[in-house]
Design a protein around this motif. Structure first.
Motif, PDB file in Angstrom:
ATOM      1  N   ARG A  51     -15.025   2.107   3.517  1.00 40.76           N
ATOM      2  CA  ARG A  51     -14.242   1.572   2.397  1.00 40.76           C
ATOM      3  C   ARG A  51     -15.140   0.766   1.462  1.00 40.76           C
ATOM      4  NH1 ARG A  51      -9.830   0.068   6.171  1.00 40.76           N
ATOM      5  NH2 ARG A  51      -9.792   1.808   7.634  1.00 40.76           N
ATOM      6  N   LEU A  52     -14.970   0.979   0.185  1.00 45.00           N
ATOM      7  CA  LEU A  52     -15.595   0.144  -0.848  1.00 45.00           C
ATOM      8  C   LEU A  52     -14.455  -0.581  -1.554  1.00 45.00           C
ATOM      9  CD1 LEU A  52     -17.811  -0.927  -2.675  1.00 45.00           C
ATOM     10  CD2 LEU A  52     -17.776   1.260  -3.920  1.00 45.00           C
ATOM     11  N   LEU A  63      -8.965   5.682  -5.366  1.00 45.32           N
ATOM     12  CA  LEU A  63      -7.509   5.575  -5.284  1.00 45.32           C
ATOM     13  C   LEU A  63      -6.913   5.056  -6.594  1.00 45.32           C
ATOM     14  CD1 LEU A  63      -6.795   4.201  -1.699  1.00 45.32           C
ATOM     15  CD2 LEU A  63      -6.967   6.572  -2.500  1.00 45.32           C
ATOM     16  N   GLY A  64      -5.711   5.559  -6.885  1.00 41.97           N
ATOM     17  CA  GLY A  64      -4.992   5.154  -8.085  1.00 41.97           C
ATOM     18  C   GLY A  64      -3.715   5.960  -8.202  1.00 41.97           C
ATOM     19  N   ASN A  65      -3.066   5.827  -9.335  1.00 37.95           N
ATOM     20  CA  ASN A  65      -1.868   6.610  -9.623  1.00 37.95           C
ATOM     21  C   ASN A  65      -2.155   7.544 -10.792  1.00 37.95           C
ATOM     22  OD1 ASN A  65       0.149   5.538  -7.743  1.00 37.95           O
ATOM     23  ND2 ASN A  65      -0.066   3.613  -8.878  1.00 37.95           N
ATOM     24  N   VAL A 104     -13.686   5.594   0.748  1.00 37.11           N
ATOM     25  CA  VAL A 104     -12.526   5.360  -0.112  1.00 37.11           C
ATOM     26  C   VAL A 104     -12.802   4.125  -0.984  1.00 37.11           C
ATOM     27  CG1 VAL A 104     -10.064   4.862  -0.185  1.00 37.11           C
ATOM     28  CG2 VAL A 104     -10.985   6.374   1.604  1.00 37.11           C
ATOM     29  N   ILE A 105     -12.621   4.269  -2.286  1.00 33.40           N
ATOM     30  CA  ILE A 105     -12.844   3.176  -3.235  1.00 33.40           C
ATOM     31  C   ILE A 105     -11.478   2.715  -3.748  1.00 33.40           C
ATOM     32  CG2 ILE A 105     -14.054   2.453  -5.330  1.00 33.40           C
ATOM     33  CD1 ILE A 105     -15.884   4.885  -5.027  1.00 33.40           C
ATOM     34  N   TYR A 106     -11.210   1.407  -3.632  1.00 36.71           N
ATOM     35  CA  TYR A 106      -9.871   0.933  -3.983  1.00 36.71           C
ATOM     36  C   TYR A 106      -9.899  -0.527  -4.424  1.00 36.71           C
ATOM     37  CZ  TYR A 106      -9.865  -1.269   0.648  1.00 36.71           C
ATOM     38  OH  TYR A 106     -10.179  -2.033   1.750  1.00 36.71           O
TER      39      TYR A 106
END
Length: 248
Positions: free
Chosen positions: A128-129, A7-9, A89-91
């Motif tokens: 989730r990570l 995840l990011g922008n 999902v990595i966030y």
């Protein structure tokens, strides 16, 4: 097919933001595993297909901005018929110190807009990570903090963390989350193989232990008068002092 989502922008403006640590992890996995194709636009995201170990994997970086990440994830899942338990999902995680991580399956979104969007599209039962970035200490500072760039000094923990994730991504792709977490922990821990040597050894520290001094007067199995002169005034005087007149 497994789906690993960072995840990011999107865009250069956000590339080094703390909020983009998920993108950074996806990029590092992509670099470390040569089976992946170049990134391409699909599913409202940048995606790349490849293999990690025995698993076929779709890497994803949503292009929808953080708060709409679920649109890209949902579209790819429907196309490939991927189940939520096959999604990781990595966030970024404010409530973990920098360089710390946690693996979990399911749960709430914890106020993270990316997770909020994904949960709305696919439910809660994905993996989730969470990668710790620390907290600025005041809620009012959170927005500027997460959208701020990592400092140069952060490279000391950030780069090893991202490398370790990529190195052990085969376990992540295989769904072996406990083993992955153990390997990651060992990779990030100080070297525990160097055990302290006893003092005085070749590799030890501190002064060597002195051997115990042997008594020159009384040893086990010896009569202290046995070493005295056999005759003469000195012999007589010493025998009297020691209380042993019959030593000879």
């Amino acid at each position: 097919m497994r789906l690993i989502v960072g995840l990011g922008n999107p865009g250069d403006k956000y590339a080094r933001n703390r909020h983009n640590i998920g993108f950074m992890a996806a990029d590092e996995i992509h670099r470390a595993h040569s089976s992946f194709a170049p990134w391409r636009s699909r599913f409202q995201a940048q995606v790349s297909e490849g293999r990690i170990g025995t698993e076929k994997v779709l890497l994803m970086k949503p292009s929808t901005y953080m708060n709409e990440s679920g649109r890209a994830v949902g579209e790819a899942m429907r196309f490939y018929k991927i189940e939520p338990q096959d999604v990781c999902v990595i966030y970024d995680e404010l409530d973990l110190p920098p360089a710390k991580f946690r693996m979990k399956t399911g749960g709430g979104h914890g106020g993270h807009n990316g997770l909020r969007s994904i949960t709305a599209h696919i439910g809660e039962s994905y993996r989730r990570l969470r990668l710790g970035i620390g907290h600025p200490g005041d809620k009012k500072l959170v927005s500027n903090y997460v959208l701020g760039d990592f400092a140069k000094a952060d490279a000391d923990w950030l780069e090893p963390l991202l490398r370790a994730i990529a190195d052990h991504a085969a376990l992540l792709a295989a769904g072996q989350d406990s083993q992955f977490a153990n390997k990651l922990t060992l990779s990030l821990s100080p070297d525990k193989g160097k055990t302290a040597q006893p003092a005085g050894s070749a590799a030890g520290s501190g002064p060597a232990k002195k051997p115990k001094q042997q008594s020159h007067i009384r040893q086990a199995g010896q009569n202290p008068a046995a070493r005295l002169p056999k005759s003469g005034p000195m012999a007589d005087m010493l025998r009297k002092l020691l209380g042993n007149k019959d030593a000879d």
